[in-house]
Design an enzyme around this catalytic site. Structure first.
Site, PDB file in Angstrom:
ATOM      1  N   ARG A 123      46.980 -42.990  36.288  1.00 13.29           N
ATOM      2  CA  ARG A 123      47.379 -41.607  36.082  1.00 13.29           C
ATOM      3  C   ARG A 123      46.762 -40.959  34.851  1.00 13.29           C
ATOM      4  NH1 ARG A 123      53.404 -41.255  37.245  1.00 13.29           N
ATOM      5  NH2 ARG A 123      53.051 -40.596  39.382  1.00 13.29           N
ATOM      6  N   GLU A 144      47.939 -21.806  64.485  1.00 13.90           N
ATOM      7  CA  GLU A 144      46.722 -21.579  65.262  1.00 13.90           C
ATOM      8  C   GLU A 144      45.881 -22.846  65.362  1.00 13.90           C
ATOM      9  OE1 GLU A 144      44.903 -18.347  63.189  1.00 13.90           O
ATOM     10  OE2 GLU A 144      46.514 -16.959  63.710  1.00 13.90           O
TER      11      GLU A 144
END
Ligand SMILES: *[C@@H]1O[C@H](CO)[C@@H](O)[C@H](O)[C@H]1NC(C)=O
Ligand SMILES: *[C@@H]1O[C@H](CO)[C@@H](O)[C@H](O)[C@H]1NC(C)=O
Ligand SMILES: *[C@@H]1O[C@H](CO)[C@@H](O)[C@H](O)[C@H]1NC(C)=O
Ligand SMILES: *[C@@H]1O[C@H](CO)[C@@H](O)[C@H](O)[C@H]1NC(C)=O
Ligand SMILES: *[C@@H]1O[C@H](CO)[C@@H](O)[C@H](O)[C@H]1NC(C)=O
Ligand SMILES: *[C@@H]1O[C@H](CO)[C@@H](O)[C@H](O)[C@H]1NC(C)=O
Ligand SMILES: *[C@@H]1O[C@H](CO)[C@@H](O)[C@H](O)[C@H]1NC(C)=O
Length: 494
Positions: A123, A144
Site C-alpha cells: 500500500r 445499454e
C-alpha cells in the site's frame, strides 16, 4: 360481565404492547447493530492509510481503479499501454483467481476490482487513480452496454446454444472475456436470458408486436429501463457503484465484512454518510481523479500528471525494474473489461487484432508527453470508431431498439428521479470529485499554460512569428538603406 371482560381486555392490551415493544426493539437492535458495524468499518478505514509522503508523486505501483462505464478503457489502451511495456503489467485473472500477487515487481494494475484490492498490494508504494462519471449517465450506459453485449448472442437460435457457445469460446481464449469480469459476469447473462425470452415470446405471438418509439421502454424487445433499475441485481452491482468501489464495498470486495456493511447501508440510508466519508478521503489521497464528461481536460491532465511521471520513472537510470523477465508476458492480453471476446464473428476478431496492435508494444522509454498526447488522439479515434461499429451491429439484432442521445431525452423525468434517488451516494461523490478535479486542473495549468496537444502547434506558430519578424526587420533595414543611399546620391548630385 364487565368484571370478567376487563382482565381479558387488559391482558389483550398488555400482549399487544409487549408485541409492539419486542418488534420495535428488534428493529432498533438491527439498526443499532448495523450502525456499529458501519461505524467501526469506517473508523478502521479512515485510520489505515495515513501516508505521510506526497500524494502527488507517482509511487512504484500504479493502480487504475476502473469504475465500469467511465471510459477508463481508452486511458488503458491509449495511454498506459503506450507507457508501460507489457512485462510491467501485473498479471490478473479477474474473477477466476482474482488479482495474482505472484509478480511483485509489476508496476501497473488496471481492473474493475474495488479499493479493497489494495489490501493485497504494497500500500505504501501504490498510487491510485480513477475516473468518475455523472451517475445518471453511468446507469444509462451500464444498461445499454449490458443489452448491447447480450444482444450479440442473438445470432444463436436459442439460449441453450448461445450459452454453450459462450462457454466453449471462454475456455478456448486464454485471456479474460467480459463474461468473466465483475460486474458484467452478472449483468450480461441476466440480459442474455431476458433477450432470448422476449424473442421467443415475440415469435410465438406472431404479429401482435408493439413497436413504441421509446427505445428505453420497448418490452417486446428488451427489458425496459425502469424494470432494470428496480431489479435486485442492479441494486447489488449497479447503483451507488462508484462509491462502493472507491470505498471497497462492492459485491466483489476482498474484505469479508464488506458485504455486511454494504447491506446495512442499503437498508438504512442514513448510514450512507459514513461510506461517503471514506470514499471522499480516498479520492483526496489519489494521485489523479478524472471526469468522463471533461474528457479533453482529463486526458491532458492525465498525460501531465501521470504520464510525465511514468516516463521519468521508467527512464530513471536507477530504475529498479526487473529486466530479466522481459520475455514473460502478462497473462492479461487485450481482453480488458469493456471489450468482449466471446462473440463469433470474424469482423470482431479483426477489430480486436487491430486494437491490440495499435494498443501495445509502442513503448519507448524516451517518449515525451507531447508525443504521448499525439499518439493518444490517434488511438482514441480508432477505438471509438470500432466501438461504435460494434454497437450498431449488435443493436441491429434488437431493432427497432436503438440507444441514441435523442432517445435518452425522451425518458420520463419520473425514471430519472428514481435513478437519482437510487444513486444518492454516487451523486454526492461525483460533486466532490468535480471539486477535486477543478483544483487539480488549476494546479496543472500552473505547470503547463497550454494543453500539451497544442505544444507542437504553438511552437511551430512561435517559430513562424520569429521568422516573419526577422524577415520584416530585414526588409525595413533594406528599405531604410536604399532610401538613405538615394538621399545621399541625390545630395551628391546637387
Ligand atoms: C437449440 O438450438 C440447437 C441448434 O439449432 C438445437 O439443436 C437445439 O435442439 C435447440 N434447443 C432447444 C431447446 O430448442
Ligand atoms: C413518440 O410518440 C409520442 C406519442 O405516441 C409522441 O408524443 C412523441 O413525440 C414521439 N417521439 C418521437 C421521438 O417520435
Ligand atoms: C453479487 O451480485 C450478484 C447479482 O445480484 C449475485 O448473484 C451475487 O450472489 C452477489 N454476490 C455477493 C457476494 O453478494
Ligand atoms: C542508484 O544506484 C546506485 C548504485 O547502483 C545506488 O548506490 C544508489 O543508492 C541508487 N539510488 C537510488 C535512488 O536508488
Ligand atoms: C461462427 O458462426 C458461424 C455461423 O455464423 C459458424 O459456421 C462457425 O462455426 C462459428 N465459429 C465458431 C468458432 O464458433
Ligand atoms: C528515442 O526514441 C527514438 C525513436 O522515437 C529513437 O530513435 C532514439 O534512439 C531514442 N533515443 C534514446 C536516447 O533512447
Ligand atoms: C441507430 O442510430 C444510429 C445513429 O445514432 C444509426 O447510425 C444506426 O443506423 C441506428 N441503428 C438502427 C438499427 O436503426
Amino acid at each position: 360481565m364487565y368484571v370478567c371482560m376487563d382482565p381479558a381486555l387488559k391482558l389483550c392490551v398488555l400482549l399487544l404492547i409487549l408485541l409492539g415493544l419486542v418488534n420495535g426493539s428488534f428493529a432498533e437492535n438491527d439498526y443499532g447493530r448495523c450502525e456499529s458495524v458501519v461505524k467501526s468499518w469506517a473508523r478502521s478505514s479512515l485510520d489505515e492509510e495515513m501516508t505521510k509522503d506526497d500524494k502527488h508523486t507517482l509511487r512504484d505501483l500504479l493502480f487504475f481503479l476502473h469504475v465500469p462505464r467511465t471510459g477508463g478503457r481508452t486511458y488503458f489502451h491509449c495511454f498506459l499501454k503506450k507507457l508501460y511495456p507489457s512485462y510491467l503489467e501485473c498479471p490478473r485473472s479477474y474473477d477466476k483467481l482474482r488479482f495474482d500477487p505472484s509478480k511483485p515487481k509489476c508496476r501497473l494494475l488496471v481492473t474493475h476490482d474495488d479499493y479493497s484490492i489494495t489490501s493485497k498490494l504494497p500500500r505504501e508504494r501504490t498510487s491510485v487513480v480513477t475516473i468518475l462519471r455523472d451517475p445518471v449517465d453511468r446507469v444509462f450506459s451500464t444498461y445499454e452496454f449490458s443489452i448491447e453485449v447480450a444482444a450479440r448472442f442473438l445470432v444463436h437460435p436459442n439460449l441453450t446454444s448461445a450459452t454453450k457457445m459462450a462457454l466453449r469460446l471462454s475456455s478456448k481464449t486464454k485471456g479474460v472475456s467480459t463474461l468473466d469480469i465483475w460486474p458484467w459476469k452478472y449483468l450480461v447473462p441476466w440480459m442474455r436470458e431476458d433477450l432470448f425470452a422476449r424473442r421467443e415470446a415475440r415469435y410465438s405471438r406472431g404479429l401482435n408486436i408493439i413497436e413504441s418509439n421509446d427505445s428505453y421502454d420497448m418490452e417486446d424487445f428488451a427489458m425496459p429501463l425502469q424494470e432494470y433499475i428496480n431489479d435486485p441485481v442492479a441494486v447489488d452491482v449497479v447503483h451507488n457503484g462508484a462509491t462502493f468501489q472507491v470505498a471497497g464495498l462492492t459485491n466483489n470486495s476482498y474484505i469479508a465484512e464488506a458485504h455486511e456493511v454494504r447491506h446495512c447501508v442499503q437498508k438504512y440510508k442514513t448510514l450512507g454518510k459514513y461510506v461517503l466519508q471514506v470514499a471522499k478521503k480516498r479520492l483526496d489521497e489519489m494521485l489523479y481523479v478524472g471526469l468522463t464528461e471533461e474528457h479533453r481536460k482529463s486526458a491532458t491532465m492525465f498525460a501531465n500528471v501521470v504520464g510525465a511521471q511514468v516516463i521519468s520513472q521508467l527512464n530513471a537510470p536507477n530504475t529498479s525494474l526487473e529486466t530479466t523477465d522481459k520475455t514473460e508476458r502478462s497473462s492479461f492480453t487485450d481482453n480488458d473489461p469493456d471489450s468482449s471476446e466471446h462473440q463469433n464473428s470474424t469482423l470482431d476478431r479483426g477489430e480486436s487484432a487491430v486494437t491490440s496492435s495499435e494498443g501495445g508494444e509502442a513503448t519507448e522509454f524516451n517518449m515525451t508527453v507531447g508525443e504521448l498526447m499525439d499518439a493518444y488522439e490517434v488511438c482514441i479515434s480508432n477505438l471509438r470508431k470500432a466501438q461504435s461499429r460494434r454497437r450498431i451491429s449488435s443493436l441491429k439484432r434488437i431493432s427497432p431498439v436503438n440507444f441514441t442521445k435523442e432517445a435518452r431525452l425522451q425518458v420520463p423525468e419520473e425514471i430519472l428521479h428514481k435513478i437519482r434517488s437510487l444513486n444518492d451516494l454516487d451523486l454526492q461523490l461525483y460533486e466532490y470529485a468535480k471539486a477535486i478535479f477543478n483544483k487539480q486542473h488549476k494546479t496543472s495549468l500552473l505547470i503547463t499554460e497550454e494543453s500539451w496537444d497544442n505544444i507542437s502547434g504553438s511552437a511551430y506558430g512561435l517559430w513562424r512569428v520569429v521568422t516573419l519578424a526577422i524577415t520584416c526587420v530585414f526588409f525595413i533595414f533594406l528599405f531604410l538603406l536604399i532610401v538613405n543611399v538615394r538621399r545621399r546620391t541625390s545630395k551628391v548630385k546637387k
